[in-house]
Design an enzyme around this catalytic site. Structure first.
Site, PDB file in Angstrom:
ATOM      1  N   TYR A  92       0.853  -1.186   0.000  1.00  0.00           N
ATOM      2  CA  TYR A  92       0.000   0.000   0.000  1.00  0.00           C
ATOM      3  C   TYR A  92       0.892   1.240   0.000  1.00  0.00           C
ATOM      4  O   TYR A  92       2.010   1.190   0.516  1.00  0.00           O
ATOM      5  CB  TYR A  92      -0.884  -0.027   1.266  1.00  0.00           C
ATOM      6  CG  TYR A  92      -2.118   0.839   1.168  1.00  0.00           C
ATOM      7  CD1 TYR A  92      -3.134   0.519   0.280  1.00  0.00           C
ATOM      8  CD2 TYR A  92      -2.271   1.971   1.963  1.00  0.00           C
ATOM      9  CE1 TYR A  92      -4.270   1.309   0.174  1.00  0.00           C
ATOM     10  CE2 TYR A  92      -3.410   2.764   1.871  1.00  0.00           C
ATOM     11  CZ  TYR A  92      -4.403   2.421   0.968  1.00  0.00           C
ATOM     12  OH  TYR A  92      -5.521   3.207   0.868  1.00  0.00           O
ATOM     13  N   SER A 203     -19.742  -4.003  -3.328  1.00  0.00           N
ATOM     14  CA  SER A 203     -18.726  -3.676  -2.307  1.00  0.00           C
ATOM     15  C   SER A 203     -19.289  -2.600  -1.382  1.00  0.00           C
ATOM     16  O   SER A 203     -20.353  -2.037  -1.638  1.00  0.00           O
ATOM     17  CB  SER A 203     -17.469  -3.133  -2.993  1.00  0.00           C
ATOM     18  OG  SER A 203     -17.760  -1.879  -3.596  1.00  0.00           O
ATOM     19  N   GLY A 204     -18.547  -2.289  -0.336  1.00  0.00           N
ATOM     20  CA  GLY A 204     -18.975  -1.239   0.597  1.00  0.00           C
ATOM     21  C   GLY A 204     -19.144   0.109  -0.090  1.00  0.00           C
ATOM     22  O   GLY A 204     -20.139   0.811   0.119  1.00  0.00           O
ATOM     23  N   VAL A 205     -18.182   0.458  -0.966  1.00  0.00           N
ATOM     24  CA  VAL A 205     -18.267   1.735  -1.691  1.00  0.00           C
ATOM     25  C   VAL A 205     -19.429   1.682  -2.684  1.00  0.00           C
ATOM     26  O   VAL A 205     -20.203   2.632  -2.811  1.00  0.00           O
ATOM     27  CB  VAL A 205     -16.943   2.048  -2.432  1.00  0.00           C
ATOM     28  CG1 VAL A 205     -17.085   3.286  -3.306  1.00  0.00           C
ATOM     29  CG2 VAL A 205     -15.816   2.246  -1.425  1.00  0.00           C
ATOM     30  N   TYR A 300     -10.708   3.866  -8.015  1.00  0.00           N
ATOM     31  CA  TYR A 300     -10.377   3.940  -6.583  1.00  0.00           C
ATOM     32  C   TYR A 300      -9.896   2.602  -6.030  1.00  0.00           C
ATOM     33  O   TYR A 300      -9.669   2.449  -4.835  1.00  0.00           O
ATOM     34  CB  TYR A 300     -11.593   4.438  -5.784  1.00  0.00           C
ATOM     35  CG  TYR A 300     -12.786   3.504  -5.776  1.00  0.00           C
ATOM     36  CD1 TYR A 300     -12.992   2.629  -4.705  1.00  0.00           C
ATOM     37  CD2 TYR A 300     -13.707   3.497  -6.822  1.00  0.00           C
ATOM     38  CE1 TYR A 300     -14.083   1.771  -4.695  1.00  0.00           C
ATOM     39  CE2 TYR A 300     -14.795   2.643  -6.809  1.00  0.00           C
ATOM     40  CZ  TYR A 300     -14.977   1.778  -5.748  1.00  0.00           C
ATOM     41  OH  TYR A 300     -16.052   0.916  -5.740  1.00  0.00           O
ATOM     42  N   MET A 303      -9.158  -4.419  -7.855  1.00  0.00           N
ATOM     43  CA  MET A 303      -9.364  -5.746  -7.291  1.00  0.00           C
ATOM     44  C   MET A 303      -8.874  -6.864  -8.210  1.00  0.00           C
ATOM     45  O   MET A 303      -8.448  -7.905  -7.752  1.00  0.00           O
ATOM     46  CB  MET A 303     -10.834  -5.943  -6.924  1.00  0.00           C
ATOM     47  CG  MET A 303     -11.219  -5.086  -5.736  1.00  0.00           C
ATOM     48  SD  MET A 303     -12.844  -5.397  -5.031  1.00  0.00           S
ATOM     49  CE  MET A 303     -13.877  -5.798  -6.389  1.00  0.00           C
ATOM     50  N   TRP A 326      -8.206   8.735  -3.958  1.00  0.00           N
ATOM     51  CA  TRP A 326      -7.702   8.058  -2.758  1.00  0.00           C
ATOM     52  C   TRP A 326      -8.251   8.817  -1.555  1.00  0.00           C
ATOM     53  O   TRP A 326      -7.891   9.956  -1.300  1.00  0.00           O
ATOM     54  CB  TRP A 326      -6.171   8.071  -2.768  1.00  0.00           C
ATOM     55  CG  TRP A 326      -5.544   7.304  -1.656  1.00  0.00           C
ATOM     56  CD1 TRP A 326      -6.093   6.276  -0.940  1.00  0.00           C
ATOM     57  CD2 TRP A 326      -4.218   7.482  -1.135  1.00  0.00           C
ATOM     58  NE1 TRP A 326      -5.199   5.808  -0.007  1.00  0.00           N
ATOM     59  CE2 TRP A 326      -4.045   6.529  -0.110  1.00  0.00           C
ATOM     60  CE3 TRP A 326      -3.163   8.348  -1.443  1.00  0.00           C
ATOM     61  CZ2 TRP A 326      -2.862   6.421   0.619  1.00  0.00           C
ATOM     62  CZ3 TRP A 326      -1.983   8.237  -0.718  1.00  0.00           C
ATOM     63  CH2 TRP A 326      -1.830   7.285   0.301  1.00  0.00           C
TER      64      TRP A 326
END
Length: 396
Positions: A92, A203-205, A300, A303, A326
């Protein structure tokens, strides 16, 4: 007390007063409750980067009573986000914060970047927060996978009104909902009736974007990975959140998708102005082709670990813009907007207009073993969860 037992008890008291982190084992392990105002804390941390299952260890230390600007926190809920795992692996952009202040021989970093805690004690100079108040972390790198912490107000945002909110809702507000909110607001001026298209829609977003978009009068085309089971169930779940259209990645990459989009968007008269991408690879081109001239694809996440390749024609003739977002950088640059944004999403949650993602709670109590906590982190990586992994703290 018989004289024979009085001496060990007295000895224990003396030892505790000189070393509050000592705990004494009788027939079973007991929680040594803040002897002399000291808090016994446990952290899930790492001394080197690597796979969570190889590097994460449970470490205990004691926290002295807070003085001056210091305050002591007890954590209530801390999610396990993909970025937290990438950070532990060392892939990261920001590295974990290693420190020797937690009583270890070598520098230790605490996992986790997001969470909610309760203020349980504060030094005499601390203003703007009271015992019992809830706080979230101002920026990345705090280390939230722990039972207790001591810090200053510089690191914290106070949740002024927590009425009607669960710790899990407050503890997950600052990454996923924030990401969705800013991407829908900051790249294209969207008006009611405009469309956006996104992959990773469950997904959460993705779920946050569906709900916020619906509240703001936007329509959405939502792409999910094709799966053998529960496909219909997932479609209904996302439509229940406000998704207008739910399609699979296979459908999006098929020849007939353009016609399908035309039909959906009132014969192509309604513009798709924005695309949100957290997958990468060829799906992004298929999305970009559906955008109106001057549209934006905002990336963003990655995956699939595949790059985004840009078709020249879309850049030259359709002026499609490819942007990155980000949330950590945005939050650091815009602390005031972040606070306002958090407040707005929590207000919507309280009113029942914004639902949190399905969560798979991992209980963290004083007796919880290291293996259970590490397994929860590793399991998130391997995709075994029925919802978002989140540590929920009980008796710690």
């Amino acid at each position: 007390m018989p004289p024979s037992r009085a001496l060990p008890a007295l000895l224990r008291t003396v030892l505790r007063s000189t070393n509050p982190s000592l705990s004494f084992h009788h027939h079973h392990q007991t929680r040594l409750l803040s002897a002399y105002g000291y808090e016994q804390a446990k952290v899930l941390g790492l001394t080197s980067l690597g796979e969570p299952k190889d590097v994460l260890k449970l470490h205990s230390h004691s926290i002295s009573p807070p003085h001056g600007d210091a305050l002591t926190l007890r954590f209530l809920a801390s999610p396990i986000n993909p970025a937290d795992i990438n950070q532990i692996q060392g892939v990261y952009p920001t590295k974990p914060t290693f420190t020797t202040t937690l009583g270890t021989a070598e520098p230790l970093a605490v996992g986790g970047n997001e969470g909610v805690a309760e203020v349980i004690a504060k030094g005499g100079n601390v203003k703007g927060v009271e015992k019992g108040d809830w706080v979230i972390m101002r920026k990345q790198g705090f280390g939230t996978w722990r039972t207790h912490a001591q810090t200053t107000m510089d690191d914290l945002v106070v949740i002024k009104d927590r009425e009607g909110l669960k710790p899990e809702q407050v503890g997950t507000v600052s990454v996923n909902p924030m990401t969705a909110y800013r991407m829908l607001k900051d790249f294209v001026t969207m008006k009611e009736g405009d469309w956006f298209i996104q992959n990773g829609a469950n997904s959460g977003v993705g779920r946050a974007a569906i709900q916020l978009g619906r509240l703001w009068g936007l329509k959405s085309i939502n792409i999910v990975r094709k799966r053998d089971s529960r496909m219909e169930e997932l479609k209904q779940e996302l439509q229940g959140l406000g998704a207008d259209v739910v399609v699979t990645d296979d459908e999006v990459e098929s020849k007939g998708f353009r016609d399908q989009v035309k039909e959906i968007t009132n014969g192509g008269r309604e513009d798709i102005r924005l695309g949100l991408n957290c997958v990468g690879g060829s799906i992004v081109n298929s999305m970009a082709k559906q955008l109106a001239s001057g549209g934006h694809i905002v990336t963003y996440g990655a995956m699939s670990k595949k790059p985004v390749s840009l078709p020249t024609g879309l850049l030259i003739f359709k002026d499609i813009h490819f942007d990155g977002f980000w949330v950590s950088r945005w939050s650091e640059k815009h602390p005031v907007e972040k606070e306002a944004c958090v407040k707005e999403v929590l207000d919507l949650t309280r009113q029942g207009k914004f639902k949190d993602v399905p969560m798979d709670a991992v209980k963290w109590e004083y007796r919880t073993k290291q293996e259970e906590l590490v397994k929860a982190v590793q399991g998130t990586l391997e995709g075994y969860r029925s919802g978002k992994g989140i540590f929920v703290f009980g008796e710690t």
